[in-house]
Write an enzyme that holds these catalytic residues in place. Structure first.
Site, PDB file in Angstrom:
ATOM      1  N   ASN A   9       0.901  -1.540   0.121  1.00  0.00           N
ATOM      2  CA  ASN A   9       0.265   0.140  -0.328  1.00  0.00           C
ATOM      3  C   ASN A   9       1.251   1.035  -0.595  1.00  0.00           C
ATOM      4  O   ASN A   9       1.462   1.607   1.066  1.00  0.00           O
ATOM      5  CB  ASN A   9      -0.831  -0.070   1.216  1.00  0.00           C
ATOM      6  CG  ASN A   9      -1.856   1.234   2.071  1.00  0.00           C
ATOM      7  OD1 ASN A   9      -2.094   1.616   0.993  1.00  0.00           O
ATOM      8  ND2 ASN A   9      -2.257   0.442   2.714  1.00  0.00           N
ATOM      9  N   LYS A  11       0.076   4.349  -0.485  1.00  0.00           N
ATOM     10  CA  LYS A  11      -0.810   5.624   0.363  1.00  0.00           C
ATOM     11  C   LYS A  11       0.020   6.467  -0.224  1.00  0.00           C
ATOM     12  O   LYS A  11      -0.789   6.589  -1.923  1.00  0.00           O
ATOM     13  CB  LYS A  11      -0.376   5.666   1.863  1.00  0.00           C
ATOM     14  CG  LYS A  11      -0.333   4.245   2.427  1.00  0.00           C
ATOM     15  CD  LYS A  11       0.200   4.699   4.201  1.00  0.00           C
ATOM     16  CE  LYS A  11      -0.310   3.020   4.814  1.00  0.00           C
ATOM     17  NZ  LYS A  11      -0.136   3.307   5.743  1.00  0.00           N
ATOM     18  N   HIS A  93      -9.923   1.242   4.887  1.00  0.00           N
ATOM     19  CA  HIS A  93      -8.282   1.539   5.736  1.00  0.00           C
ATOM     20  C   HIS A  93      -8.336   1.856   6.527  1.00  0.00           C
ATOM     21  O   HIS A  93      -9.376   3.511   7.113  1.00  0.00           O
ATOM     22  CB  HIS A  93      -7.148   1.894   4.092  1.00  0.00           C
ATOM     23  CG  HIS A  93      -6.095   1.840   5.419  1.00  0.00           C
ATOM     24  ND1 HIS A  93      -5.158   2.904   6.039  1.00  0.00           N
ATOM     25  CD2 HIS A  93      -4.436   1.630   5.202  1.00  0.00           C
ATOM     26  CE1 HIS A  93      -4.065   2.778   6.721  1.00  0.00           C
ATOM     27  NE2 HIS A  93      -3.690   1.220   6.158  1.00  0.00           N
ATOM     28  N   GLU A  95      -6.757   4.802   7.193  1.00  0.00           N
ATOM     29  CA  GLU A  95      -7.114   6.428   7.533  1.00  0.00           C
ATOM     30  C   GLU A  95      -7.874   6.530   6.944  1.00  0.00           C
ATOM     31  O   GLU A  95      -7.979   7.749   6.895  1.00  0.00           O
ATOM     32  CB  GLU A  95      -5.167   5.915   6.521  1.00  0.00           C
ATOM     33  CG  GLU A  95      -4.472   6.298   7.385  1.00  0.00           C
ATOM     34  CD  GLU A  95      -2.909   5.561   7.207  1.00  0.00           C
ATOM     35  OE1 GLU A  95      -2.651   5.774   5.843  1.00  0.00           O
ATOM     36  OE2 GLU A  95      -2.054   4.880   7.623  1.00  0.00           O
ATOM     37  N   GLU A 163      -5.572  -4.765  10.278  1.00  0.00           N
ATOM     38  CA  GLU A 163      -4.487  -4.307  10.370  1.00  0.00           C
ATOM     39  C   GLU A 163      -4.562  -3.313  11.870  1.00  0.00           C
ATOM     40  O   GLU A 163      -5.861  -1.962  12.224  1.00  0.00           O
ATOM     41  CB  GLU A 163      -4.668  -2.701   9.674  1.00  0.00           C
ATOM     42  CG  GLU A 163      -3.932  -3.754   8.521  1.00  0.00           C
ATOM     43  CD  GLU A 163      -3.826  -2.094   7.205  1.00  0.00           C
ATOM     44  OE1 GLU A 163      -2.265  -2.813   6.851  1.00  0.00           O
ATOM     45  OE2 GLU A 163      -4.143  -1.616   7.216  1.00  0.00           O
ATOM     46  N   GLY A 169       2.577   1.541  10.742  1.00  0.00           N
ATOM     47  CA  GLY A 169       3.503   3.249  10.941  1.00  0.00           C
ATOM     48  C   GLY A 169       4.192   3.451  12.465  1.00  0.00           C
ATOM     49  O   GLY A 169       4.622   5.024  12.210  1.00  0.00           O
ATOM     50  N   SER A 208       3.258  -2.087  10.224  1.00  0.00           N
ATOM     51  CA  SER A 208       4.762  -1.399  10.752  1.00  0.00           C
ATOM     52  C   SER A 208       5.424  -3.831  10.499  1.00  0.00           C
ATOM     53  O   SER A 208       6.443  -4.411  11.053  1.00  0.00           O
ATOM     54  CB  SER A 208       4.960  -2.280  12.086  1.00  0.00           C
ATOM     55  OG  SER A 208       4.433  -0.284  12.204  1.00  0.00           O
TER      56      SER A 208
HETATM   57  P1  PGA Z   1       2.655   0.159   7.985  1.00  0.00           P
HETATM   58  O1  PGA Z   1       1.512   0.239   6.960  1.00  0.00           O
HETATM   59  O2  PGA Z   1       3.364  -0.914   7.105  1.00  0.00           O
HETATM   60  O3  PGA Z   1       3.250   1.539   6.985  1.00  0.00           O
HETATM   61  O4  PGA Z   1       2.306   0.351   9.731  1.00  0.00           O
HETATM   62  C1  PGA Z   1       0.432  -0.260   6.398  1.00  0.00           C
HETATM   63  C2  PGA Z   1      -0.658  -0.161   6.706  1.00  0.00           C
HETATM   64  O5  PGA Z   1      -1.689   1.116   6.668  1.00  0.00           O
HETATM   65  O6  PGA Z   1      -1.075  -0.533   5.730  1.00  0.00           O
END
Ligand code: PGA
Length: 248
Positions: A9, A11, A93, A95, A163, A169, A208
């Protein structure tokens, strides 16, 4: 048998120069032992599709509108993603749930639109740190799953990504036991909701995931792969995660 899936992803990251990362990944993983998916920003989809040609890397969007077309300035429909070369779309997601107040019902409507356009919906869910501290992780996951899963969901058109919001992140990951607990719970609930089809839905862990922790996570039961954010941006890191998945 569920085929493993490594999903990246990107983003809101990626300009034309970053297509070289996808190209490098394709060069290193010409005959992968798992499915590979990259979800770049919508602006790069069609160029990435051109760049990758027939490489065995699937492409996905990061969101879509629930409607087929119309007066929705700034939005992108599932059919537009498919037209640009996508076969998948990430939905719900955390976010998007946080930044755009997306509810489970909104995610379900988008997933239905994705299905209608022939896209595989990668539906994300996960608890906040406050949910976990309050002992409400499974309750939250259960509500999100039941509320976000559209009618007609099958193992072929739906992937679920667990997640934890606090792991995204942050460099923090749940313990192996915590991941295994949620994945076992999701598998059981999918079987309740979808009968035999529930056994065919792939369950990804996200939050992560890095080259250094991927093998430990992929060894867990009911973990069929990962949804990777930051570490998917560089071919070397994502490639190492893919290799760990192939070897799991
Ligand atoms: P990350 O994000 O691997 O940077 O923690 C995962 C995600 O949000 O899909």
């Amino acid at each position: 048998m569920r085929r493993k899936l490594a999903a990246g992803n990107w983003k809101m990251n990626g300009l034309a120069a970053d297509l070289a990362e996808a190209q490098a990944l394709a060069a290193d993983h010409g005959a992968p032992g798992c499915d590979i998916l990259i979800c770049p920003p919508a602006t790069l989809l069609s160029r990435m599709a051109d760049t990758l040609g027939h490489a065995p890397i699937a492409l996905g969007g990061q969101d879509c509108h629930a409607g087929a077309a119309g007066a929705h300035t700034g939005d992108v429909s599932a059919a537009m993603l498919a037209d640009a070369g996508a076969s998948h779309v990430i939905l719900g997601h955390s976010e998007r749930r946080a930044d755009h107040a997306e509810t489970d019902a909104a995610v379900r409507a988008k997933a239905a639109a994705a299905q209608a356009a022939g896209l595989v919906a990668v539906i994300c869910l996960g608890e906040t740190e406050a949910d976990r501290d309050a002992g409400r992780t499974l309750e939250v996951i259960d509500r999100q799953l039941a509320g976000s899963l559209p009618g007609g969901a099958t193992g072929a058109n739906t992937v679920i990504a667990y997640e934890p919001v606090w792991a995204i992140g942050s460099g923090r990951t749940p313990t192996p036991d915590q991941i295994a607990e949620v994945h076992a719970f999701l598998r059981a609930r999918l079987t309740d909701l979808m009968a035999a089809e529930g056994a065919a839905v792939r369950l990804l862990y996200g939050g992560s995931v890095k080259p250094g922790n991927a093998a430990e996570i992929f060894a867990l039961p009911e973990v069929d792969g990962a949804l990777v954010g930051g570490a998917s941006l560089k071919a070397a890191d994502f490639g190492a995660i893919i290799t760990a998945l192939e070897q799991a």
